[in-house]
Design a protein around this motif. Sequence first.
Motif, PDB file in Angstrom:
ATOM      1  N   GLY C  44       0.808  -1.221   0.000  1.00 45.99           N
ATOM      2  CA  GLY C  44       0.000   0.000   0.000  1.00 45.99           C
ATOM      3  C   GLY C  44       0.836   1.263   0.000  1.00 45.99           C
ATOM      4  N   PHE C  45       1.671   1.408  -1.024  1.00 48.18           N
ATOM      5  CA  PHE C  45       2.432   2.652  -1.157  1.00 48.18           C
ATOM      6  C   PHE C  45       1.460   3.818  -1.082  1.00 48.18           C
ATOM      7  N   SER C  46       1.668   4.723  -0.204  1.00 46.03           N
ATOM      8  CA  SER C  46       0.741   5.844  -0.042  1.00 46.03           C
ATOM      9  C   SER C  46       0.947   6.883  -1.138  1.00 46.03           C
ATOM     10  N   ASP C  47      -0.039   7.724  -1.339  1.00 41.88           N
ATOM     11  CA  ASP C  47       0.096   8.859  -2.252  1.00 41.88           C
ATOM     12  C   ASP C  47       1.276   9.731  -1.855  1.00 41.88           C
ATOM     13  N   ASN C  48       1.445   9.913  -0.548  1.00 43.49           N
ATOM     14  CA  ASN C  48       2.544  10.740  -0.067  1.00 43.49           C
ATOM     15  C   ASN C  48       3.884  10.234  -0.564  1.00 43.49           C
ATOM     16  N   ALA C  49       4.078   8.928  -0.469  1.00 43.62           N
ATOM     17  CA  ALA C  49       5.354   8.355  -0.895  1.00 43.62           C
ATOM     18  C   ALA C  49       5.535   8.521  -2.402  1.00 43.62           C
ATOM     19  N   LEU C  50       4.442   8.350  -3.120  1.00 47.07           N
ATOM     20  CA  LEU C  50       4.500   8.503  -4.577  1.00 47.07           C
ATOM     21  C   LEU C  50       4.931   9.929  -4.942  1.00 47.07           C
ATOM     22  N   LEU C  51       4.268  10.903  -4.336  1.00 48.79           N
ATOM     23  CA  LEU C  51       4.628  12.294  -4.644  1.00 48.79           C
ATOM     24  C   LEU C  51       6.052  12.601  -4.193  1.00 48.79           C
ATOM     25  N   ALA C  52       6.427  12.099  -3.032  1.00 51.72           N
ATOM     26  CA  ALA C  52       7.788  12.342  -2.541  1.00 51.72           C
ATOM     27  C   ALA C  52       8.796  11.857  -3.570  1.00 51.72           C
ATOM     28  N   ASP C  53       8.525  10.692  -4.174  1.00 55.78           N
ATOM     29  CA  ASP C  53       9.445  10.184  -5.192  1.00 55.78           C
ATOM     30  C   ASP C  53       9.390  11.024  -6.467  1.00 55.78           C
ATOM     31  N   TYR C  54       8.201  11.449  -6.845  1.00 58.80           N
ATOM     32  CA  TYR C  54       8.101  12.289  -8.049  1.00 58.80           C
ATOM     33  C   TYR C  54       8.817  13.624  -7.863  1.00 58.80           C
ATOM     34  N   ARG C  55       8.895  14.072  -6.608  1.00 58.17           N
ATOM     35  CA  ARG C  55       9.609  15.338  -6.368  1.00 58.17           C
ATOM     36  C   ARG C  55      11.111  15.169  -6.556  1.00 58.17           C
ATOM     37  N   ALA C 224       1.152   5.963 -12.912  1.00 56.26           N
ATOM     38  CA  ALA C 224       2.103   6.739 -12.122  1.00 56.26           C
ATOM     39  C   ALA C 224       3.243   5.894 -11.559  1.00 56.26           C
ATOM     40  N   GLN C 225       2.923   4.736 -11.015  1.00 52.88           N
ATOM     41  CA  GLN C 225       3.992   3.946 -10.395  1.00 52.88           C
ATOM     42  C   GLN C 225       4.931   3.385 -11.452  1.00 52.88           C
ATOM     43  N   GLU C 226       4.360   2.907 -12.528  1.00 53.55           N
ATOM     44  CA  GLU C 226       5.141   2.312 -13.600  1.00 53.55           C
ATOM     45  C   GLU C 226       6.091   3.350 -14.222  1.00 53.55           C
ATOM     46  N   VAL C 227       5.533   4.523 -14.491  1.00 50.81           N
ATOM     47  CA  VAL C 227       6.342   5.604 -15.069  1.00 50.81           C
ATOM     48  C   VAL C 227       7.436   6.021 -14.108  1.00 50.81           C
TER      49      VAL C 227
END
Lengths: 261, 261, 261, 261, 261, 261
Positions: C44-55, C224-227
């Motif tokens: 359950g990767f959170s949205d927060n973690a996803l955005l943190a990585d995109y940053r 998003a995760q794949e990209v």
Amino acid sequence: MNKFLHFVKSHIIAVSVLFIALSAAAFGGTGFLRAQSAAETTAGFSDNALLADYRRVEVASVSDALEQLTGRRMYMSHRMHPLFTTKFAGFARTVLLKKDEGNSDPAALNGMLEAIDQGSTDSVYVMVVEDGENIAGMGGLMGTAMAARGYAGAVIDGGVRDVAYLRKIGFPVYATGIVPSTSVHHYRFAGSQMPVTCDGVTVNAGDIVAADSDGVVVVPRSKAQEVLTLAQQMDFKEHSMYAVIEQTKSILEAVKKFGRL
Amino acid sequence: MNKFLHFVKSHIIAVSVLFIALSAAAFGGTGFLRAQSAAETTAGFSDNALLADYRRVEVASVSDALEQLTGRRMYMSHRMHPLFTTKFAGFARTVLLKKDEGNSDPAALNGMLEAIDQGSTDSVYVMVVEDGENIAGMGGLMGTAMAARGYAGAVIDGGVRDVAYLRKIGFPVYATGIVPSTSVHHYRFAGSQMPVTCDGVTVNAGDIVAADSDGVVVVPRSKAQEVLTLAQQMDFKEHSMYAVIEQTKSILEAVKKFGRL
Amino acid sequence: MNKFLHFVKSHIIAVSVLFIALSAAAFGGTGFLRAQSAAETTAGFSDNALLADYRRVEVASVSDALEQLTGRRMYMSHRMHPLFTTKFAGFARTVLLKKDEGNSDPAALNGMLEAIDQGSTDSVYVMVVEDGENIAGMGGLMGTAMAARGYAGAVIDGGVRDVAYLRKIGFPVYATGIVPSTSVHHYRFAGSQMPVTCDGVTVNAGDIVAADSDGVVVVPRSKAQEVLTLAQQMDFKEHSMYAVIEQTKSILEAVKKFGRL
Amino acid sequence: MNKFLHFVKSHIIAVSVLFIALSAAAFGGTGFLRAQSAAETTAGFSDNALLADYRRVEVASVSDALEQLTGRRMYMSHRMHPLFTTKFAGFARTVLLKKDEGNSDPAALNGMLEAIDQGSTDSVYVMVVEDGENIAGMGGLMGTAMAARGYAGAVIDGGVRDVAYLRKIGFPVYATGIVPSTSVHHYRFAGSQMPVTCDGVTVNAGDIVAADSDGVVVVPRSKAQEVLTLAQQMDFKEHSMYAVIEQTKSILEAVKKFGRL
Amino acid sequence: MNKFLHFVKSHIIAVSVLFIALSAAAFGGTGFLRAQSAAETTAGFSDNALLADYRRVEVASVSDALEQLTGRRMYMSHRMHPLFTTKFAGFARTVLLKKDEGNSDPAALNGMLEAIDQGSTDSVYVMVVEDGENIAGMGGLMGTAMAARGYAGAVIDGGVRDVAYLRKIGFPVYATGIVPSTSVHHYRFAGSQMPVTCDGVTVNAGDIVAADSDGVVVVPRSKAQEVLTLAQQMDFKEHSMYAVIEQTKSILEAVKKFGRL
Amino acid sequence: MNKFLHFVKSHIIAVSVLFIALSAAAFGGTGFLRAQSAAETTAGFSDNALLADYRRVEVASVSDALEQLTGRRMYMSHRMHPLFTTKFAGFARTVLLKKDEGNSDPAALNGMLEAIDQGSTDSVYVMVVEDGENIAGMGGLMGTAMAARGYAGAVIDGGVRDVAYLRKIGFPVYATGIVPSTSVHHYRFAGSQMPVTCDGVTVNAGDIVAADSDGVVVVPRSKAQEVLTLAQQMDFKEHSMYAVIEQTKSILEAVKKFGRL
């Protein structure tokens, strides 16, 4: 100034006074603060929300609020410069380096590296390099690790190097100087997550460190909500005063009516 | 971190180790350095090539390499600031000014002017102004002459003025302060192309002076090739580490494996 | 180039190939991606973690990854400029304004204001102003509200004003121009959280919008995760190549061995 | 203006006229140019000296001189922007990319990489990307290779990306836009060291490309010395006029006397 | 949001409404404007005072006020860029250049020079260069003359060159592009102090031209006092709203209560 | 250097000498100065004209002129930094704050506010904060009042805060440091319009304070015209020398002939 204008200005000031008086009644009273503290306890304001609010309040207001509530100077001096204009807030992760000139111990700084690897989103790295004005306490590699782990920023009582790289990755650092040197073979790790005195200010692990273009301020964790509320009120007053001063062109009247400088 | 990820990271680290170990074997070994020195002697690496390489290596790496090879601190302090972001390298042309308060000798600084006129492409002007923090040791006229003669830049242990003009012509200057004053009637030329102590660092005529956004470093001419080679290796390691740290998010592992901070 | 140097370079390249090949095996294989996707679902990767990585990943790499995985161009054009150097990522909150020249409806833009008030931390405001190059779609008041609510930034296919104030509060905005005008009486709210075409790119509510000094890219939420994973690998390769190119001084060899430009 | 002041101003103007008239006699006459050309032939002014001089003359003067001597417009348009303030001159190394949308040929751009690897100190990379305003013709990897090989800079009729990295390494690039995209799979190498039309200006391999804060100008190699000499005279006149205009506060008188705007 | 907070916010809004309502009564009413106009006539507000006030009001507010009072768009487009961040106001001195390609008339631009020499403190030079995006309508010499005569700034519908020098002397110029070219031999003076259409806006000699970081706006002289008064009220409202929005975090409520966006 | 070039250079120098000698005769002679002073008395040069001229002359030339005419050092040190690049001149309005640690007198700083409210167009606020390097002597509210009243700028021997806001409104401040603190409860007003020693320089009310990118200089009112005239001549000489040095590439010859460095 003709009479009519003076009449108008008087009314504006009067309105301002009323405005601010009511605001103060609403926001500033003891009752409100107590009620909010209660709410906070039950509602459980998260750390995230606290930091989000600290990111939006001015460091100068936080400094003033701290001084008013605690009587202590908690801001860093004019020696502390940012590598680029920035604004951040986070929880202090402290490290202390002591001089150990000429050591050849490859593990002398390992504690520092471990301390970095243990931080995460919303950490602010606070490191004191003993007599470190001309020693780069951190550089691009450490900054890359902090950025990868999500640190909010770093504050070094000492020097910094690799500043072009740090600007490139946009990792915000405050330091007392830019120098191309290294701490390797000159310093030894002397502890982390302990109280340090950074540019004259005591910083404990977990304290809130807030930074903007006016500098850096440190807020003890136990006072964080109280200081924030007062700082927000101060911001509100100050930002309200700008428009009034522009119009009346008098700071004396504004200060008298708003009750603050 | 789940097991799979850990497995992956271990492999990356392992590969990195292999990678760096082989690189070290190829580049870092004594044999290689000796071979290269030999090659240099026979092939006759020109000064131009040497400077071209120094323009591309980081000042921080040069400083580290110097320290490792000679045990000496050869970098200037955080007091030395550039007028604008720059990167240059050249051979030191040294000048010393001594206080001679109130002199009215029109020729008191002529030696300095002669020294400027004798420099050429790839010269770096290095001048020490005794107690000169609030005296502009150089300004737009001297900068125009240096630019016209092709100097790479200037490093002043003292002040600088006409900074708008120097920025306009893009001539890079490091100095300890910006002040509108003059040295005329206050200083006397005390020699050129002699060893000077500039911001704490001994500079001899012909030493390599390299500057970038991290500061200024001075390399004795006799060590220049050796220091360059080691600095290039340090750059290579450091630049290789960035990508690894971004991915592993651990500086400790990176430093352990790459063997450097 | 003498023979010895060539020998050394060949070895470096060989090591690089090995290095990257193993990395690719570890990171890039289908198996790994599938495993990670599975992990993601359970962990359950959170949205927060996803955005943190995109940053932390480069917009250019995200753009390349999107193109490789979806065959679509999802980056905004060179017309889109930031008010100041910045880097952010968040979820799109979309708004569309249509021309309604000369309207005097005080509620014409209320939908836009409501849309702003519904955003929160990690929202990115994406607004299309029909033919809006010379109309300020947003200014200081809207930016203050977004900053107060914690928005990551704003992207306007149209103009922006109050840029001194927006710089002062440090709220990042991309827009196609700076103009002092207003949309009031000229435009009408035409919907929010609907798909919009912003500077040629389709943006859906909730898409990830990432911005840095190279521009703005939009990532469909489902990809998003794949990209992200592919973009991180691309970053890793690119950042690894820098050091190798510096050393070999050949981009052709580097590209051939690393298999990418 | 009182009479005395007018008297003084008249004298200054008179002196200026004399001054410039003599300068013109000395520098601008046909005889002088012929003599100098002869000197050049025998003395063998090196390419290095030529570029060194082009680095010190203003691009605007070069453009004016070119127009006066050849009747041709040889400057690039206002669409061409630098990534940061810079000033360079070098010999053009030209490359042309043509659209080949959707190609999956891994060697499609190899010719471009080879062209980069063949450049060296004092090369300026000039590349035309057909319809390339929203395609990054170059980025950090290509810039790193050019910097490592000593290129003076790059001029792209098309986009650029990795601008934070290019600023970090200080490699100067002019381009028509900043975009995060790639040319890979969209373009094919169409030749190097051939004449290209870059932002409306014909550039041949080996032409001198000079750039400063006013833009980019291209000088045919055969005209380089002649154009330089005239541009230097124009610079001299213009720089002499500044002080006179400051004093007389009249541009009309200055232009009449100095004979140029 | 808990009930207590809501109660507090409601009160703040109520106070704001009262505050603004009274302000509006005092400042915004027809009666007040009429009274002030009368006062102006008798008291004779000087041009100096008018310009001083225009220097302190925001260009965006001036543009809004103009639109509200006259129904006309009087701001320049996003194509108009400043050479550096600036803020000025002054009276328009207009010049028009028309194409006259290949003319060799040394007096072709004399009218322009005369027009420059006739301006003085508080003039703003407004010049239209027909199809002039890639022609430098002005450069360092003209800027030096304007600075020497005390001009507030210049606005060119066309290009500009010598930008490093203009930045050095700090003379503010807005233009549509930076190019190294000249208008000499390509253009002919077509009149001064006549109405011109500059970037789409009609400018008459003596109109007020105000510029800041949001762009350039032109105010007909006859409307100058009326527009100023309304713009000042708009500034006051907007600056008052910032603090309220920061506190309530709602732009919708703020706009409803203050009655403006 | 070949003979022909030397011949040309000699002539240029000769012309320069003639040029400057005549200029000196015209401008620099005692007779001229006396005549001009007489003219000034009768013609009544206004304060406005004086300040307008001081805004156009270089601070470095003013400092040199002061030193030559009065033998006194009247420039501030390298510790004094501007918040942004600026250039202004005005009449000093002086204020002194003395330490009064822990006072709770709400009127302790009222005198300062009154002093601010009494200034107007062309005032420069000069305040000395005793031991004030880490105390913000002024911030956004005071700066807003000064800007609203038309002050030219402020010079603080002490700290400054709210720098983002001061940059936003473009009000120029020189100070010795940036800190987020306040003087409230720590300082007491100790007088205004009295002589103060600001960063080592005595400033009297009404003295001219001129500032540019080289720093700050203070001119006693009684010497203002005389110093201005000499500074203008120095500017003229220096600006004339730039073009000559560019051409001759010799600063020694230029200094010898022009008679100044």
